[in-house]
Each structure stands twice: as structure tokens, then as C-alpha cells.
Design a protein around this motif. Structure first.
Motif, PDB file in Angstrom:
ATOM      1  N   ARG A   1      -7.347 -27.901  13.873  1.00 52.32           N
ATOM      2  CA  ARG A   1      -8.229 -27.754  12.712  1.00 52.32           C
ATOM      3  C   ARG A   1      -9.126 -28.994  12.604  1.00 52.32           C
TER       4      ARG A   1
ATOM      5  N   GLY B   1      -9.475 -35.118  -3.059  1.00 50.37           N
ATOM      6  CA  GLY B   1     -10.221 -34.613  -4.212  1.00 50.37           C
ATOM      7  C   GLY B   1      -9.297 -33.841  -5.134  1.00 50.37           C
TER       8      GLY B   1
ATOM      9  N   PHE C   1     -11.245 -30.717   7.026  1.00 52.88           N
ATOM     10  CA  PHE C   1     -10.582 -29.751   6.140  1.00 52.88           C
ATOM     11  C   PHE C   1      -9.310 -30.414   5.622  1.00 52.88           C
ATOM     12  N   VAL C   2      -8.898 -29.992   4.420  1.00 52.05           N
ATOM     13  CA  VAL C   2      -7.910 -30.820   3.732  1.00 52.05           C
ATOM     14  C   VAL C   2      -6.567 -30.915   4.470  1.00 52.05           C
TER      15      VAL C   2
HETATM   16  O1  G4F Z   1      -9.597 -27.392   3.469  1.00 43.15           O
HETATM   17  P1  G4F Z   1     -10.741 -27.026   2.618  1.00 43.15           P
HETATM   18  O2  G4F Z   1     -11.996 -27.794   2.843  1.00 43.15           O
HETATM   19  O3  G4F Z   1     -10.927 -25.470   2.774  1.00 43.15           O
HETATM   20  P2  G4F Z   1     -11.664 -24.368   1.874  1.00 43.15           P
HETATM   21  O4  G4F Z   1     -12.727 -24.945   1.038  1.00 43.15           O
HETATM   22  O5  G4F Z   1     -10.606 -23.600   1.164  1.00 43.15           O
HETATM   23  O6  G4F Z   1     -12.365 -23.452   2.978  1.00 43.15           O
HETATM   24  C1  G4F Z   1     -11.711 -23.088   4.179  1.00 43.15           C
HETATM   25  O7  G4F Z   1     -11.090 -21.827   4.023  1.00 43.15           O
HETATM   26  C2  G4F Z   1     -11.986 -20.729   3.815  1.00 43.15           C
HETATM   27  C3  G4F Z   1     -11.148 -19.448   3.678  1.00 43.15           C
HETATM   28  O8  G4F Z   1     -10.746 -19.315   2.348  1.00 43.15           O
HETATM   29  C4  G4F Z   1     -12.966 -20.619   4.957  1.00 43.15           C
HETATM   30  F1  G4F Z   1     -13.808 -19.581   4.755  1.00 43.15           F
HETATM   31  C5  G4F Z   1     -13.751 -21.928   5.061  1.00 43.15           C
HETATM   32  O9  G4F Z   1     -14.632 -21.862   6.167  1.00 43.15           O
HETATM   33  C6  G4F Z   1     -12.758 -23.058   5.285  1.00 43.15           C
HETATM   34  O10 G4F Z   1     -12.122 -22.844   6.525  1.00 43.15           O
HETATM   35  O11 G4F Z   1     -10.352 -27.230   1.068  1.00 43.15           O
HETATM   36  C7  G4F Z   1      -9.227 -26.613   0.504  1.00 43.15           C
HETATM   37  C8  G4F Z   1      -9.056 -27.139  -0.906  1.00 43.15           C
HETATM   38  C9  G4F Z   1     -10.335 -27.101  -1.734  1.00 43.15           C
HETATM   39  O12 G4F Z   1     -10.059 -26.569  -3.001  1.00 43.15           O
HETATM   40  C10 G4F Z   1     -10.758 -28.553  -1.864  1.00 43.15           C
HETATM   41  O13 G4F Z   1     -11.464 -28.869  -3.072  1.00 43.15           O
HETATM   42  O14 G4F Z   1      -8.688 -28.522  -0.847  1.00 43.15           O
HETATM   43  C11 G4F Z   1      -9.407 -29.237  -1.838  1.00 43.15           C
HETATM   44  N1  G4F Z   1      -9.465 -30.646  -1.423  1.00 43.15           N
HETATM   45  C12 G4F Z   1      -8.898 -31.675  -2.108  1.00 43.15           C
HETATM   46  N2  G4F Z   1      -9.156 -32.844  -1.479  1.00 43.15           N
HETATM   47  C13 G4F Z   1     -10.102 -31.138  -0.350  1.00 43.15           C
HETATM   48  C14 G4F Z   1      -9.905 -32.527  -0.383  1.00 43.15           C
HETATM   49  N3  G4F Z   1     -10.794 -30.519   0.635  1.00 43.15           N
HETATM   50  C15 G4F Z   1     -11.307 -31.302   1.632  1.00 43.15           C
HETATM   51  N4  G4F Z   1     -11.960 -30.702   2.644  1.00 43.15           N
HETATM   52  N5  G4F Z   1     -11.135 -32.673   1.635  1.00 43.15           N
HETATM   53  C16 G4F Z   1     -10.439 -33.330   0.653  1.00 43.15           C
HETATM   54  O15 G4F Z   1     -10.313 -34.569   0.657  1.00 43.15           O
END
Ligand code: G4F
Length: 357
Positions: free
Chosen positions: A187, A214, A191-192
Motif C-alpha cells: 500500500r 489526522g 494512506f493511513v
Molecule cells: O487511508 P486513507 O487515506 O483512505 P481513504 O480516504 O479512506 O481512501 C481510500 O479508500 C477508498 C475506499 O473507500 C479508496 F477509494 C481511496 O482511493 C483510498 O484507497 O484514510 C482513511 C482515514 C480517513 O478518514 C483519514 O482522514 O484515515 C484518516 N486519517 C487520519 N490520519 C488519515 C491520517 N489518512 C491519511 N491518509 N493520513 C493520515 O495521517
């Protein structure tokens, strides 16, 4: 025209991403000839893709003629459209290119198949996303209304509807896979989940003191990418094209993910404070290991995604095999191994890490 699987030709856009790689492995193991699209200005491509036997094509999703030419040359039986600007936070900064790639790029694929008169031969998988559900109440399934909360979500919804419209209008075999979050050791680090497992391994090795996160309260339905690419393939083997949610049906918060990730290295966390002042300390040493950075919050957040994949289970017999805890363990193990191999390359003392296994 019917084809046996051996000798079938697949064309994967987004081949360099996590899902592209797992899907290529799966299709090659089934005897497919696999072609992949690589963006012409992409960073150097992992040479293992070519070693695996994937035929790569330089191109650009937003250039309709280029995409049409590549599809004409490849003559695929199956197209998996995985190429996307996939980072939700980034889509707020670059909504224009998000739309170009995710919506116009999808249109270019669909239209290429139509103008080349390949509608009867080609089956298309469109990578739709649970982000399209946005603020709709959980659990979400194929009948849940879409309320996207980001430019990314809207662009994916455009791709989804284009797929449905082309399916109905031109009798094309197009399946939308509405996939909930799926992760793995490959991954992307922004992504988180991967951000967390990499940081946990680096903190354990003494290479990093703490990480910033975050929104800790976000809830996601996290599965393993290997299970999900199998579902993509299954969608294109059905008698009729349809749309399917793929999800585990289990929801966890970011806070739970990070707590379990630290547990995997034997560290218990103690949470203190609230909101942006919340921190986590190592319960044994008292050292702060997590702080909150408000800049990592999104202008609009999707709070609660939890999928109901009963349709995929009933109609296709799909179900995930890898549990949440196994996913975290596998990711942590891989990130520990990565650090160990760097330590060994630099002749550093990697003793601490030999247990990483
Ligand atoms: O890992 P994320 O960036 O994934 P997100 O936004 O859920 O999107 C992923 O999944 C989707 C399917 O539902 C895909 F379509 C998309 O392309 C991608 O693969 O964030 C997950 C959660 C969010 O709510 C974010 O606000 O984690 C929270 N978060 C908290 N701290 C963080 C962080 N996200 C990221 N990226 N980085 C942080 O430091």
C-alpha cells in the motif's frame, strides 16, 4: 467468441499500484497474457513487473487517441480500469486532474472499446469506490444512495455512472466493483494504514520518535488487497455484468488500527488529551509516540464506511479470507523486514530486528 482462460489477454490500467500488482500476479497464475498501462512520466517502474512477464505500455489515461491505439494493439479480452488519482485528501488540492484521470480517463477506456467495435469481445472492470457513499448511513450496499464528500468521490461516481450508461446503451459487459478500503504491505505510504505500520516499525528500530496523524475517529472497513483483486476477476467471469460491493463487513477506527499496530510490536498505548491535543504515549516508557496534526484533517470527512457484501457472497461466492488482525501483522512484519534489510545493507547493527522474521 468464447475463450479459454489460458491465452486470454488482460489489460490493466494502474498496473504500478498496489491492486495492479496483485491482480497481475493472479491473472498470470491463471495463464493470462497481461498487459499494463504505465503513465509516460511515471517514476521508474518496479522491474519485477517485467520479470513477472507483464507487457508494459507507456501512455496517458487522459489522451483518448493514445488509449484507443493501445487497446487496438493489445486486443484485450478483459480490461481492468484501476488507474486513478486515488488519494482523497490530494483530490481537494487537485480536483481538476482528479476529474481528468478518474472520470475522463474512464470515459476514454469505454469509448475506445466502443469506437473500435470491440463491445462483444471485451469485458471491463471499473474500479468504483466506497468513497462514493460518502455521508450515507452505514452499512452500505449496492442499493445505498451515493453522497460523496470529496472531488475524488464525485469523480469516481462519474466513472461508475458512465460504466452503467455504456453497459445499458451499448450492451457492453461492464462491472463496477464498489470496493471498500483494501490494504497490504505494498500500500502507498501516504494512506493511513501503511503510514502507521511504517512508522511503528521505524519507532521500534529507533529511527523515528513519533508520528503525526489526522482524524483518529474515522471508521473504515479494511480488508486485504489480495482478497479484493480475486473479487475483481470473479466479476468478469459472471454470465451477466453487474455491480458488486466488496467489503469485510467489519468496521474499525483509525485509533483502533494504530493501537493494534503498536500491540503487534508489544507496545501498549496510553491516550491522553482530546481533539487536536490528543496524544498517545508508550505506557511503559512514557514517551509520546503519536500527536495530531490538524493539517491532516480533510476539508470534508467521510466518517463511517462499513460495507455489506452479501450480494458478492450470494451471487459470486466471494468472501474475504484475510482477517483485520492478520492484515496488520503482515504489514508490520513487512515493514520490519524492510528496515532490517536497509540496516544490513548499511552494516548497521540489526540485532534488535532479527526477531522480525
Ligand atoms: O487511508 P486513507 O487515506 O483512505 P481513504 O480516504 O479512506 O481512501 C481510500 O479508500 C477508498 C475506499 O473507500 C479508496 F477509494 C481511496 O482511493 C483510498 O484507497 O484514510 C482513511 C482515514 C480517513 O478518514 C483519514 O482522514 O484515515 C484518516 N486519517 C487520519 N490520519 C488519515 C491520517 N489518512 C491519511 N491518509 N493520513 C493520515 O495521517
Amino acid at each position: 467468441m468464447t475463450h479459454t482462460i489460458a491465452g486470454k489477454i488482460a489489460f490493466i490500467t494502474g498496473i504500478t499500484g498496489q491492486d495492479g500488482r496483485y491482480l497481475a500476479e493472479l491473472l498470470l497464475s491463471k495463464g493470462y497474457v497481461v498487459h499494463g498501462l504505465v503513465r509516460w512520466d511515471a517514476a521508474p517502474v518496479d522491474p519485477r513487473l517485467v520479470e513477472m512477464g507483464v507487457v508494459l505500455h507507456d501512455g496517458d489515461m487522459i489522451d483518448a487517441l493514445n488509449i484507443t491505439g493501445i487497446i487496438k494493439a493489445v486486443q484485450p479480452d478483459e480490461i481492468y480500469n484501476l488507474a486513478a488519482l486515488s488519494h482523497v485528501r490530494v483530490s481537494f488540492d487537485t480536483p481538476g486532474s482528479t476529474f481528468d484521470i478518474n472520470a475522463k480517463g474512464t470515459l476514454n477506456i469505454l469509448d475506445a472499446v466502443r469506437v473500435l467495435a470491440m463491445e462483444e469481445r471485451v469485458r471491463i472492470y471499473q474500479a468504483s469506490s466506497s468513497e462514493m457513499f460518502g455521508s450515507s448511513a452505514a452499512p452500505q450496499n449496492e442499493d445505498t444512495p451515493f453522497h460523496p464528500c470529496s472531488p475524488y468521490g464525485v469523480s469516481k461516481l462519474a466513472g461508475y455512472w458512465l460504466g452503467r450508461i455504456y453497459r445499458d446503451s451499448y450492451n457492453m459487459f461492464i462491472a463496477n466493483g464498489i470496493l471498500f478500503n483494501h490494504e497490504s504491505p505494498t500500500r502507498g505510504a501516504d494512506f493511513v494504514t501503511r503510514k502507521i505500520t511504517r512508522a511503528v516499525a521505524a519507532i521500534e528500530a529507533g529511527q523515528q520518535e513519533r508520528m503525526t496523524l489526522g482524524n483518529l475517529d474515522s471508521i473504515r472497513d479494511w480488508g486485504h488487497a489480495r482478497d479484493y483483486v480475486r473479487g475483481m476477476w470473479m466479476m468478469l467471469q459472471q454470465d451477466t455484468p453487474d455491480d458488486y460491493v466488496l467489503a469485510t463487513g467489519k468496521a474499525h477506527s483509525v485509533l483502533e488500527f494504530v493501537t493494534l499496530a503498536f500491540e503487534a510490536i508489544g507496545v501498549e498505548l496510553e491516550w491522553r488529551g482530546e481533539g487536536v491535543d490528543e496524544i498517545a504515549v508508550n505506557a511503559k516508557t512514557g514517551k509520546t509516540v503519536i500527536t495530531i496534526d490538524p493539517q491532516l484533517f480533510r476539508p470534508k470527512e467521510v466518517h463511517y464506511l462499513l460495507g455489506d457484501a452479501s450480494k458478492a457472497r450470494t451471487k459470486m461466492g466471494w468472501q474475504p479470507e484475510i482477517r483485520f488482525e492478520q492484515l496488520i501483522e503482515e504489514m508490520i512484519k513487512a515493514d520490519r523486514r524492510e528496515i532490517l534489510s536497509v540496516l544490513e545493507e548499511t552494516n548497521d547493527d540489526g540485532d534488535l530486528w532479527r526477531k522480525a522474521g
